[in-house]
Scaffold this active site. Sequence first.
Site, mmCIF file in Angstrom:
data_model
loop_
_atom_site.group_PDB
_atom_site.id
_atom_site.type_symbol
_atom_site.label_atom_id
_atom_site.label_comp_id
_atom_site.label_asym_id
_atom_site.label_seq_id
_atom_site.Cartn_x
_atom_site.Cartn_y
_atom_site.Cartn_z
ATOM 1 N N LYS A 52 0.833 -1.210 0.000
ATOM 2 C CA LYS A 52 0.000 0.000 0.000
ATOM 3 C C LYS A 52 0.867 1.260 0.000
ATOM 4 O O LYS A 52 0.585 2.224 -0.718
ATOM 5 C CB LYS A 52 -0.944 -0.028 1.198
ATOM 6 C CG LYS A 52 -1.982 -1.139 1.104
ATOM 7 C CD LYS A 52 -2.692 -1.412 2.421
ATOM 8 C CE LYS A 52 -3.632 -2.595 2.302
ATOM 9 N NZ LYS A 52 -4.275 -2.983 3.565
ATOM 10 N N GLN A 96 -4.391 -1.939 9.846
ATOM 11 C CA GLN A 96 -4.213 -3.247 9.219
ATOM 12 C C GLN A 96 -4.717 -4.362 10.131
ATOM 13 O O GLN A 96 -4.321 -4.450 11.295
ATOM 14 C CB GLN A 96 -2.737 -3.480 8.880
ATOM 15 C CG GLN A 96 -2.464 -4.769 8.122
ATOM 16 C CD GLN A 96 -3.138 -4.787 6.754
ATOM 17 O OE1 GLN A 96 -3.080 -3.823 5.996
ATOM 18 N NE2 GLN A 96 -3.763 -5.896 6.425
ATOM 19 N N ASP A 119 -11.172 2.141 4.287
ATOM 20 C CA ASP A 119 -11.355 0.687 4.200
ATOM 21 C C ASP A 119 -12.830 0.322 4.016
ATOM 22 O O ASP A 119 -13.156 -0.811 3.650
ATOM 23 C CB ASP A 119 -10.813 -0.004 5.455
ATOM 24 C CG ASP A 119 -9.437 -0.623 5.234
ATOM 25 O OD1 ASP A 119 -9.120 -0.948 4.068
ATOM 26 O OD2 ASP A 119 -8.696 -0.800 6.212
#
Length: 292
Positions: A52, A96, A119
């Site tokens: 990312k 994460q 997200d």
Amino acid sequence: MLVLDGKIASQSVKESLTESTKQLKEKGKRPPHLAAILIGNNGASETYVASKVKFCSEIGFTSTLIRLDDTVAEKELLAKIEELNTDNKIDGILVQLPLPKHISEANIIDSIHPDKDVDGFHPVSVGRLVQGLDTFIPATPYGIMLMLEHFQLTTKGKHAVVIGRSNIVGRPMSILLSSNIPYGNCTVTICHSHTPDLKQITLQADIIIAALGKPEFVKADMVKAGAIVIDVGITRVDDATAAKGYRIKGDVDFKAVSTIASAVSPVPGGVGLMTIAGLMKNTLSAYERRNQ
């Protein structure tokens, strides 16, 4: 048989995002800024976050990686997220997953401001998705929709079977495919661990989305001739003959299914790359909403 190559499809998204960033800079504006929180040293998480950060660099976004020890208290993590929530130079926040067992995943997801929830996991984002409103789409389902769009695969009127009902992939994927949107308008069946006669259902599918986390679960005899098969799974399987001691397997027996299906996504090199592309498009959207 068409290989749904994530490298090709994500490159198209990357070029578009690079151009958008270039235009912002030409206007004297700062680029979008993504903040990622990585807890502990889980190998898979390290790899995902590194990918990312690299993608951000390649398209001209700013990224900040915040590393915390896996013994970090939930209270401390929540304080860090609140700090990012109130930082006007941060457009998107991701934590994460998975998290250490002593930290509530729900509490962490809820703490991210909906305007920075790139997200797409926050209850506000999920609710807006269900209602068909503009929102952040969870990155993996978004990436799959971008893949369908890139390869111009027909979905209208098709029967899609989603194997897996997670909040991250299965449920939002079923909503998107059944919605009245481009590359939607499917009739959708969701299958899971308690679904009887799964094979009889998948054999009816024009589109199969495999997201259950079981290596090579979907075999050729479960797929109707000409079906589109998208593999979301990614599992490390021990293999002493491999250089790293393991191989990455998807949920689909790619070699066997390729002889039956009209299109299949590979693992690696498929949906994983598109997930990052979806995340970056969400980050640009977050920036645009906050800087209108």
